[in-house]
Scaffold this active site. Structure first.
Site, short mmCIF file in Angstrom:
data_model
loop_
_atom_site.label_atom_id
_atom_site.label_comp_id
_atom_site.label_asym_id
_atom_site.label_seq_id
_atom_site.Cartn_x
_atom_site.Cartn_y
_atom_site.Cartn_z
N CYS A 54 0.85 -1.20 0.00
CA CYS A 54 0.00 0.00 0.00
C CYS A 54 0.87 1.24 0.00
O CYS A 54 0.61 2.21 -0.67
CB CYS A 54 -0.86 0.09 1.24
SG CYS A 54 -1.68 -1.40 1.62
N ARG A 125 -8.08 -4.00 -2.77
CA ARG A 125 -7.30 -2.93 -3.38
C ARG A 125 -8.06 -2.54 -4.66
O ARG A 125 -7.94 -3.21 -5.68
CB ARG A 125 -5.91 -3.46 -3.71
CG ARG A 125 -4.87 -2.43 -4.00
CD ARG A 125 -3.53 -3.06 -4.26
NE ARG A 125 -2.96 -3.69 -3.07
CZ ARG A 125 -2.45 -3.01 -2.04
NH1 ARG A 125 -2.41 -1.71 -2.06
NH2 ARG A 125 -1.97 -3.65 -1.00
#
Lengths: 167, 193
Positions: A54, A125
């Site tokens: 991330c 995601r």
């Protein structure tokens, strides 16, 4: 798009009105999707602050921000982390865009977008490009460990700009 | 799970705009998107040299800028410095110098390196101050984003993103494979046989 057994209906796709939401961006400020009517919004759901992938993804978006803004687009990062965690993460990575806390009720916004992972307790995601009228124009879910990059977003923004007919 | 859900390909074909080492007709083209202040790119630099030695005239190497300005405060100016040196015919000399002196990339050092390379210092300084090569560096960066560059260094072998490790052995193996298949880069005419 990756198959996702946890969201049988899957992530919202192109052509669907983007569900409005209001989420905290700091301990004392909140952001609504509708605040951005009239310009494109990129909503980037990511599993968690601080996890290495991330970090890479958000760091990349931080670098590409000028390209997004050239299209007049706003970028909103969303995860189930709380505002204090977001604040520390954003400060550490010097992020120049808001991180929204989908924290209470946990993952409620991600659920409405079809990108909450029930068993894991965090979001996919997932990327959504929303046009100035609040309609989703492009969406994409990556495998959790894969940085989706920014090329899909840029292409979607370019397609949006191409569709915009002069008044 | 495969790391490559869709094969990322080079969005901007290699052309005369690029800085190229190696013969135009080489069967393999290796493109690097790099950042002079990125430690990983610094580690890749000698590996690329070795790979070029091994491949010889079968390889052409292209370097494009992907400065991560938020993480690396000197990366943008260093990229512009290499372009400014390129305008005076010394791109690769500056490229090498910057990677070899990665720890010293302040503007005063950039000017010092320009002096070492025998460049016209006044012109170099002026062009750097005026941001003459800023658009060029941005064009590189943008082409990287559109090609699926997620970080640095990112390599493309004959136009396809190299998602495996880029240590000497795996990279050399990928280039050897590409040399055998002679797959032409997308968007370019195949080599005349």
């Amino acid at each position: 798009m990756s198959p996702n057994t946890r969201n049988p209906e899957g992530p919202l796709g192109a052509g669907v009105p983007a569900p409005d939401f209001r989420l905290p961006r700091s301990p004392d400020q909140a952001v609504s999707l509708r605040d951005f009517r009239g310009r494109p919004v990129i909503v980037a759901f990511y599993p968690a602050d601080w996890s290495p992938v991330c970090g890479d993804q958000m760091a990349l978006y931080n670098e590409v921000l000028p390209e997004f803004r050239r299209h007049g687009a706003e970028l909103l990062g969303v995860s189930v982390d709380g505002v204090w965690c977001h604040a520390a993460f954003a400060r550490d990575r010097k992020l120049h865009f808001p991180l929204l806390a989908d924290f209470e009720p946990k993952g409620a916004v991600a659920r409405r977008y079809g990108v909450y992972r029930e068993g894991d307790g965090f979001t996919e995601r997932a990327l959504f490009v929303i046009d100035g009228e609040g309609v989703i124009r492009w969406s994409h879910v990556s495998p959790l460990g894969v940085n989706p990059g920014a090329d899909g977003i840029l292409r979607a923004l370019e397609a949006l700009a191409g569709d915009r007919t002069p008044a | 799970m495969s790391r490559r859900d869709t094969a990322a390909v080079l969005a901007l074909a290699v052309s005369e705009r690029d800085h190229i080492q190696g013969p135009a007709g080489a069967p393999v083209t290796l493109v690097e998107y790099g950042d002079y202040e990125c430690p990983h790119c610094g580690r890749a630099y000698p590996i690329i040299k070795k790979v070029r030695e091994r491949m010889g005239r079968r390889l052409r190497f292209v370097y494009r800028n992907f400065p991560l300005r938020e993480s690396h405060p000197h990366a943008q100016h260093a990229a512009e410095a290499a372009e400014a040196a390129g305008a005076q015919g010394k791109f690769w000399e500056m490229h090498d110098r910057l990677f070899e002196r990665q720890f010293a990339l302040d503007d005063e050092y950039l000017v010092e390196y320009a002096g070492d390379l025998g460049l016209d210092i006044a012109r170099f300084r002026e062009e750097l101050a005026a941001g003459v090569y800023e658009p060029r560096v941005r064009e590189d960066f943008r082409s990287g984003v559109l090609s699926g560059v997620n970080g640095t260094p990112t390599f493309f072998v004959n136009g396809v993103r190299h998602d495996d490790a880029w240590d000497f052995e795996p990279l050399a193996a990928a280039l050897e494979r590409a040399a055998v298949t002679r797959q032409p880069p997308p968007g370019t005419a195949p080599d005349p046989a």
